[in-house]
Motif scaffolding. Structure first.
Motif, PDB file in Angstrom:
ATOM      1  N   GLU A   1      21.546  13.663  39.632  1.00 42.40           N
ATOM      2  CA  GLU A   1      20.867  14.119  40.845  1.00 42.40           C
ATOM      3  C   GLU A   1      21.656  13.749  42.103  1.00 42.40           C
ATOM      4  O   GLU A   1      21.760  14.549  43.037  1.00 42.40           O
ATOM      5  N   LYS A   2      22.225  12.556  42.122  1.00 43.53           N
ATOM      6  CA  LYS A   2      23.002  12.134  43.286  1.00 43.53           C
ATOM      7  C   LYS A   2      24.238  13.012  43.464  1.00 43.53           C
ATOM      8  O   LYS A   2      24.599  13.391  44.577  1.00 43.53           O
ATOM      9  N   LYS A   3      24.889  13.339  42.356  1.00 43.17           N
ATOM     10  CA  LYS A   3      26.075  14.196  42.436  1.00 43.17           C
ATOM     11  C   LYS A   3      25.702  15.587  42.945  1.00 43.17           C
ATOM     12  O   LYS A   3      26.407  16.157  43.789  1.00 43.17           O
ATOM     13  N   TYR A   4      24.618  16.137  42.432  1.00 45.63           N
ATOM     14  CA  TYR A   4      24.183  17.451  42.920  1.00 45.63           C
ATOM     15  C   TYR A   4      23.810  17.400  44.389  1.00 45.63           C
ATOM     16  O   TYR A   4      24.147  18.308  45.155  1.00 45.63           O
ATOM     17  N   GLU A   5      23.132  16.352  44.777  1.00 49.98           N
ATOM     18  CA  GLU A   5      22.756  16.222  46.186  1.00 49.98           C
ATOM     19  C   GLU A   5      23.986  16.213  47.083  1.00 49.98           C
ATOM     20  O   GLU A   5      24.039  16.886  48.115  1.00 49.98           O
ATOM     21  N   ARG A   6      25.009  15.483  46.665  1.00 45.78           N
ATOM     22  CA  ARG A   6      26.221  15.410  47.476  1.00 45.78           C
ATOM     23  C   ARG A   6      26.959  16.744  47.497  1.00 45.78           C
ATOM     24  O   ARG A   6      27.437  17.182  48.556  1.00 45.78           O
TER      25      ARG A   6
ATOM     26  N   PHE B   1      21.539  23.480  39.000  1.00 49.49           N
ATOM     27  CA  PHE B   1      20.500  22.445  39.061  1.00 49.49           C
ATOM     28  C   PHE B   1      19.136  23.028  38.730  1.00 49.49           C
ATOM     29  O   PHE B   1      18.324  22.402  38.044  1.00 49.49           O
TER      30      PHE B   1
ATOM     31  N   ILE C   1      25.748  19.743  47.119  1.00 51.71           N
ATOM     32  CA  ILE C   1      25.007  20.732  47.897  1.00 51.71           C
ATOM     33  C   ILE C   1      25.087  20.423  49.392  1.00 51.71           C
ATOM     34  O   ILE C   1      25.330  21.309  50.222  1.00 51.71           O
ATOM     35  N   ARG C   2      24.905  19.156  49.737  1.00 55.90           N
ATOM     36  CA  ARG C   2      24.961  18.781  51.150  1.00 55.90           C
ATOM     37  C   ARG C   2      26.356  19.017  51.739  1.00 55.90           C
ATOM     38  O   ARG C   2      26.509  19.550  52.835  1.00 55.90           O
TER      39      ARG C   2
ATOM     40  N   TYR D   1      28.115  26.094  46.809  1.00 56.23           N
ATOM     41  CA  TYR D   1      26.701  25.874  47.123  1.00 56.23           C
ATOM     42  C   TYR D   1      25.812  26.670  46.170  1.00 56.23           C
ATOM     43  O   TYR D   1      24.871  26.125  45.568  1.00 56.23           O
TER      44      TYR D   1
END
Length: 201
Positions: free
Chosen positions: A187-192, A136, A194-195, A129
């Motif tokens: 951005e989608k990869k980072y979002e996943r 990012f 992190i989530r 995390y």
């Protein structure tokens, strides 16, 4: 990439036993070569446990590896038996479970509890995390950090799958069957990432 892993590891083990007669406790192979997933960019991840490791042993081992054909590909973990016995248990799990023996065994050296698994997941998730958020925010090109972040996510996913199923997946393919590919744009990869890491904390 090695053309003949079996021949390389046989030569490595012969040199290791010659260099440390009656002192070698364990030697093994981990990483992509150990999993059968090596690519042309793969390192040779070695695990070596001696009865004792000091600077003379490090110098001997360095010379041994550098003298091997394609020895520049070698990396990994080397320690003495005392250090192994004192190593944090949460950090030993993947070393033990992800290493294919070439000499000796790690079986029976350590028994791991559900608390050890939980701690390994918590530490791995918090590190992932933090790294994902940091990269990012502050990397000029966050996409360049994704391969390392996704590698960390793979190791964490193996532990999480073990906690849920009791089976430790040995390959990326087995992990992907449960988690799917890390697809999409940056951005989608980072979002996943992190989530998902947040959900494990």
């Amino acid at each position: 990439m090695l053309t003949d892993l079996c021949a390389w590891t046989e030569e490595f083990l012969r040199r290791l036993l010659d260099a440390f007669p009656q002192r070698l406790i364990f030697a093994g192979l981990q990483g992509s070569y150990g999993r059968g997933e090596a690519t042309p960019e793969s390192d040779i991840d070695l695990v070596v446990i001696l009865d004792h490791v000091g600077l003379p042993e490090l110098e001997t081992y360095r010379g041994l590896v550098r003298g091997m054909d394609q020895g520049a590909l070698a990396c990994g973990f080397l320690c003495g038996r005392v250090e192994l016995d004192r190593w944090p248990r949460y950090d030993l799990m993947q070393l033990v479970w992800d290493t294919r023996p070439l000499y000796g065994t790690l079986e029976g050296l350590h028994e791991f509890t559900p608390d050890d698994v939980d701690m390994a997941i918590q530490i791995g998730a918090s590190a992932l995390y933090h790294s994902a958020v940091h990269c990012f925010l502050y990397d000029n090109d966050p996409s360049t950090a994704l391969p390392a972040l996704e590698k960390s996510a793979f190791f964490l996913a193996r532990l999480e799958l073990f906690r849920r199923t009791g089976a430790y997946p040995s390959t990326r393919r087995e992990t992907a069957l449960s988690y799917g590919p890390w697809s999409g744009g940056t951005e989608k990869k980072y979002e996943r990432l992190i989530r998902w890491s947040s959900s494990l904390l």
